[in-house]
Design an enzyme around this catalytic site. Structure first.
Site, PDB file in Angstrom:
ATOM      1  N   THR A  96       0.868  -1.180   0.000  1.00 19.38           N
ATOM      2  CA  THR A  96       0.000   0.000   0.000  1.00 19.38           C
ATOM      3  C   THR A  96       0.899   1.222   0.000  1.00 19.38           C
ATOM      4  O   THR A  96       1.583   1.505   0.994  1.00 19.38           O
ATOM      5  CB  THR A  96      -0.926   0.019   1.221  1.00 19.38           C
ATOM      6  N   LYS A 171      -7.770   1.577  -2.747  1.00 13.91           N
ATOM      7  CA  LYS A 171      -7.410   1.156  -1.393  1.00 13.91           C
ATOM      8  C   LYS A 171      -7.484   2.320  -0.410  1.00 13.91           C
ATOM      9  O   LYS A 171      -8.083   2.208   0.667  1.00 13.91           O
ATOM     10  CB  LYS A 171      -5.999   0.562  -1.400  1.00 13.91           C
ATOM     11  N   LYS A 246      -1.222   5.197   8.486  1.00 12.56           N
ATOM     12  CA  LYS A 246      -0.438   5.237   7.243  1.00 12.56           C
ATOM     13  C   LYS A 246      -1.361   5.436   6.046  1.00 12.56           C
ATOM     14  O   LYS A 246      -1.095   6.283   5.174  1.00 12.56           O
ATOM     15  CB  LYS A 246       0.348   3.936   7.079  1.00 12.56           C
TER      16      LYS A 246
END
Length: 296
Positions: A96, A171, A246
């Site tokens: 990611t 995402k 994050k």
């Protein structure tokens, strides 16, 4: 037999690579952490001492890495994938990372003669272990078609999100929404408790009313209603707060670059930043219910 080089055997990468082994692929693994390499070897996988050795002769290179900077170094470095993978290999990055880096690395892959997709995942360590991850895939239709049979043993849902970088876009948008909904769900339970409403009673009502959402019915932040949720295991992750933070930071970076207005995403990032700063980055992100109540 398809030969796969798997780079990054951490909390997610190790169970993912194990599922590829179970599916009959010839998998060679690499990681900088000796214990991770040893765990993969004990599972029946082959190992390599360097990226160059891992990718040599591989039909597919799959990476699961912590950051965009590391992804760039693994692919673009002197001892990296572009320099040592065989011509025409398929490259899959399930890290990611930020959208811009994903698109930059993909463009360089194409320039070097490779097909590449970005394929970040949703589902956490539990999904990685069970082989039930959701993959959001960015890349050409041809690259996606090549990637599907490799991703299938690791996930139950594989969606082509569009061009390179769109997997990462999907995402971070999804996880921003998840953070917002978890905070909202937690606030509702905290208010209900303050007003004398029983947790189970509120769950029974809201889960069958307009407040229904995944954060409530599948990952409930209070103990009891959903036995498998981390709330029933002292908020052990699961999906750690530091990882949610994050993703939120990536979303806020992307929003700034795209000129998108995301005030609730910004507030969610501030809340999880405070929770992390208080020393609770390792707590499941659903533990935000305790943070909001001043009990964490």
């Amino acid at each position: 037999m398809t030969k796969i080089a798997f780079i990054g055997l951490g909390h997610m990468g190790l169970p993912m690579s194990r599922n590829l082994l179970k599916a009959g692929f010839d998998v060679i693994g690499f990681d900088l952490v000796p214990a991770a390499v040893a765990a993969f070897s004990e599972s029946g996988g082959k190992t390599a001492g360097a990226i160059a050795d891992a990718v040599a002769g591989a039909d597919v290179v799959l990476t699961m890495l912590p950051s965009g900077a590391i992804v760039k170094s693994v692919y673009e470095g002197e001892g990296g994938v572009f320099a040592h993978a065989k011509a025409g290999a398929l490259l899959i990055d399930s890290s990611t990372i930020d959208v811009a880096t994903a698109r930059e690395v993909s463009a360089k892959a194409v320039a070097n003669g490779f097909d590449m997709v970005d394929a970040p995942v949703s589902g956490g360590v539990g999904g990685a272990t069970a082989g039930t991850l959701a993959f959001m895939v960015g890349g050409t239709a041809e690259a996606f078609k090549r990637a599907e049979p490799v991703l299938a043993p690791m996930g139950k849902k594989i969606v082509h999100a569009g061009a390179s970088g769109n997997g990462q876009a999907a995402k971070i948008c999804n996880n921003m929404l998840l953070a917002i909904s978890m905070i909202g769900t937690s606030e509702a339970f905290n208010l209900g408790r303050a007003l004398g409403l029983d947790d189970q009673v509120f769950f029974d009502i809201a889960s069958n009313a307009s407040g229904q959402c995944w954060s409530l019915t599948s990952y409930c932040p209070v103990p009891g209603p959903v036995p498998a949720s981390p709330a029933n295991n002292d908020y052990k992750p699961g999906f750690a707060t530091a990882l949610m933070l994050k993703d939120l930071r990536l979303a806020m970076e992307a929003a700034g670059g795209a000129g998108a207005n995301t005030p609730l995403g910004k507030l969610s990032a501030e809340i999880y930043t405070a929770m992390d700063a208080d020393g609770h980055g390792g707590v499941d992100f659903s533990g935000v219910i305790k943070h909001l109540a001043g009990k964490l």
